[in-house]
Design a protein around this motif. Structure first.
Motif, mmCIF file in Angstrom:
data_model
loop_
_atom_site.group_PDB
_atom_site.id
_atom_site.type_symbol
_atom_site.label_atom_id
_atom_site.label_comp_id
_atom_site.label_asym_id
_atom_site.label_seq_id
_atom_site.Cartn_x
_atom_site.Cartn_y
_atom_site.Cartn_z
ATOM 1 N N ARG A 9 0.841 -1.185 0.000
ATOM 2 C CA ARG A 9 0.000 0.000 0.000
ATOM 3 C C ARG A 9 0.886 1.248 0.000
ATOM 4 O O ARG A 9 2.024 1.220 0.464
ATOM 5 C CB ARG A 9 -0.905 0.031 1.244
ATOM 6 N N ARG A 10 0.334 2.320 -0.505
ATOM 7 C CA ARG A 10 0.957 3.626 -0.343
ATOM 8 C C ARG A 10 0.484 4.169 0.999
ATOM 9 O O ARG A 10 -0.700 4.414 1.209
ATOM 10 C CB ARG A 10 0.551 4.560 -1.472
ATOM 11 N N GLU A 34 7.418 -3.546 3.672
ATOM 12 C CA GLU A 34 6.133 -4.134 3.304
ATOM 13 C C GLU A 34 5.269 -3.193 2.472
ATOM 14 O O GLU A 34 4.395 -3.655 1.724
ATOM 15 C CB GLU A 34 5.364 -4.507 4.577
ATOM 16 N N HIS A 35 5.486 -1.887 2.631
ATOM 17 C CA HIS A 35 4.628 -0.901 1.975
ATOM 18 C C HIS A 35 5.473 0.267 1.489
ATOM 19 O O HIS A 35 6.633 0.431 1.889
ATOM 20 C CB HIS A 35 3.551 -0.410 2.955
ATOM 21 N N LEU A 244 -1.254 -1.034 12.734
ATOM 22 C CA LEU A 244 -1.260 -0.659 11.324
ATOM 23 C C LEU A 244 -1.140 -1.896 10.429
ATOM 24 O O LEU A 244 -1.839 -2.017 9.414
ATOM 25 C CB LEU A 244 -0.135 0.324 11.022
ATOM 26 N N ARG A 245 -0.251 -2.805 10.802
ATOM 27 C CA ARG A 245 -0.103 -4.035 10.018
ATOM 28 C C ARG A 245 -1.416 -4.812 9.957
ATOM 29 O O ARG A 245 -1.762 -5.391 8.922
ATOM 30 C CB ARG A 245 0.979 -4.925 10.633
ATOM 31 N N ALA A 246 -2.139 -4.840 11.043
ATOM 32 C CA ALA A 246 -3.402 -5.569 11.065
ATOM 33 C C ALA A 246 -4.475 -4.870 10.234
ATOM 34 O O ALA A 246 -5.359 -5.525 9.675
ATOM 35 C CB ALA A 246 -3.875 -5.735 12.510
ATOM 36 N N PHE A 247 -4.386 -3.552 10.143
ATOM 37 C CA PHE A 247 -5.407 -2.758 9.449
ATOM 38 C C PHE A 247 -5.177 -2.665 7.947
ATOM 39 O O PHE A 247 -6.131 -2.697 7.163
ATOM 40 C CB PHE A 247 -5.433 -1.355 10.054
ATOM 41 N N LEU A 248 -3.938 -2.557 7.525
ATOM 42 C CA LEU A 248 -3.631 -2.248 6.130
ATOM 43 C C LEU A 248 -4.205 -3.242 5.125
ATOM 44 O O LEU A 248 -4.637 -2.819 4.037
ATOM 45 C CB LEU A 248 -2.122 -2.098 5.951
ATOM 46 N N PRO A 249 -4.264 -4.545 5.400
ATOM 47 C CA PRO A 249 -4.852 -5.447 4.402
ATOM 48 C C PRO A 249 -6.320 -5.166 4.095
ATOM 49 O O PRO A 249 -6.814 -5.559 3.035
ATOM 50 C CB PRO A 249 -4.687 -6.833 5.040
ATOM 51 N N ALA A 250 -7.036 -4.493 4.986
ATOM 52 C CA ALA A 250 -8.452 -4.176 4.755
ATOM 53 C C ALA A 250 -8.622 -2.987 3.828
ATOM 54 O O ALA A 250 -9.735 -2.695 3.398
ATOM 55 C CB ALA A 250 -9.142 -3.893 6.083
ATOM 56 N N THR A 251 -7.526 -2.303 3.511
ATOM 57 C CA THR A 251 -7.579 -1.140 2.637
ATOM 58 C C THR A 251 -7.259 -1.567 1.221
ATOM 59 O O THR A 251 -6.816 -2.697 0.977
ATOM 60 C CB THR A 251 -6.607 -0.054 3.092
ATOM 61 N N GLY A 252 -7.435 -0.665 0.282
ATOM 62 C CA GLY A 252 -7.116 -1.008 -1.089
ATOM 63 C C GLY A 252 -7.295 0.187 -2.002
ATOM 64 O O GLY A 252 -7.869 1.205 -1.606
ATOM 65 N N PRO A 253 -6.787 0.094 -3.228
ATOM 66 C CA PRO A 253 -6.831 1.236 -4.138
ATOM 67 C C PRO A 253 -8.209 1.784 -4.403
ATOM 68 O O PRO A 253 -8.382 2.958 -4.691
ATOM 69 C CB PRO A 253 -6.206 0.672 -5.428
ATOM 70 N N ALA A 254 -9.249 0.955 -4.299
ATOM 71 C CA ALA A 254 -10.604 1.420 -4.597
ATOM 72 C C ALA A 254 -11.426 1.677 -3.348
ATOM 73 O O ALA A 254 -12.591 2.029 -3.435
ATOM 74 C CB ALA A 254 -11.323 0.405 -5.478
ATOM 75 N N ALA A 255 -10.814 1.530 -2.173
ATOM 76 C CA ALA A 255 -11.588 1.576 -0.940
ATOM 77 C C ALA A 255 -12.209 2.926 -0.692
ATOM 78 O O ALA A 255 -13.269 3.029 -0.076
ATOM 79 C CB ALA A 255 -10.700 1.176 0.247
#
Length: 259
Positions: A9-10, A34-35, A244-255
């Motif tokens: 992720r950015r 990782e990001h 943050l590590r636990a949260f970031l996978p729930a995000t995405g470019p279209a979120a």
């Protein structure tokens, strides 16, 4: 090693009012493998270009939105910038909140690190009452006393270094920005966010149940047990990084894009 099942992720890290991007150095270093991590000073802070015209919360947010739309330094300019996960401490989180609500296409996720975004009437009234003190004199005494109280008792030498940096921020930048944050009712903005939203609470009065009722995409994690004061990313960076590590996978470019 980077887990191929967890896409990069950015991630844009924003400090609080009067603070500098270096306060995110431990978290940024932990996530860098990782990001794609950027730590940015707020406009008008620590050498960063100020917004045009008088400083205000809206002006700072608009300036940041423009920088996000331009993409990271060195990125190709052949299309829209990748939406970012904005991680803001204190006022940096409020600035990020304004961007997320106004420009959803730029934001894939939002993390508020002890940002002052009350969602109950009593907490909002208490926050707004503090704006009167910020408008009063002597301004430096109000600023320093507030920051020392927010830090807490741990690592007093480090506290004084952080407070000195805040106090050195030009008054014409810091005072109107902080006043706007204290006067803001954040509830319409919080309700408008369409990206996944995480609030990390250490000192500010943000009711988790009321936040979730306001926006079902939001969740709050209570970190008060760490006794890290208002700067958990400085005093407990591993705990903040883990969240943050636990949260970031729930995000995405279209979120952040409204369907």
């Amino acid at each position: 090693m980077t887990d191929p099942r967890r896409p990069r992720r950015r991630v844009v890290l924003l400090p609080g009012a009067g603070c500098d991007a270096g306060q995110w150095s431990a978290v940024a270093a932990a996530l860098a493998g990782e990001h794609d991590v950027e730590a940015r000073d707020l406009p008008g802070h620590h050498g960063a270009p100020p917004p045009p015209g008088p400083v205000s919360l809206e002006a700072v947010a608009a300036h940041l939105a423009g920088a996000l739309a331009d993409g990271p330094a060195g990125a190709p300019a052949d299309g829209p910038a990748e939406p970012a996960v904005l991680v803001g401490h204190s006022t940096g989180g409020v600035v990020a909140l304004v961007v997320a609500a106004r420009c959803p296409e730029l934001v894939a996720g939002l993390v508020l690190v002890d940002s002052n975004v009350p969602v109950t009437a009593d907490a909002l009234a208490a926050k707004r009452a503090r704006a009167d003190a910020v408008r009063s004199e002597p301004w430096p005494d109000v600023l320093v006393a507030s920051m020392r109280a927010a830090w807490g008792e741990r690592e007093p030498q480090r506290r004084e270094e952080v407070v000195a940096g805040i106090a050195a921020t030009p008054e014409e930048v810091l005072r109107p920005l902080w006043t706007d944050v204290l006067e803001l009712d954040p509830r319409p903005l919080l309700a408008a966010v369409r990206a996944p939203l995480l609030h990390l609470r250490t000192t500010r009065d943000v009711d988790a149940a009321a936040l979730a009722a306001l926006n079902p995409r939001a969740r709050s994690v209570d970190l008060r047990h760490l006794a890290a004061g208002h700067w958990p990313h400085l005093l407990e960076p591993d705990a903040v990084t883990a969240r943050l590590r636990a949260f970031l996978p729930a995000t995405g470019p279209a979120a952040g894009v409204v369907a």
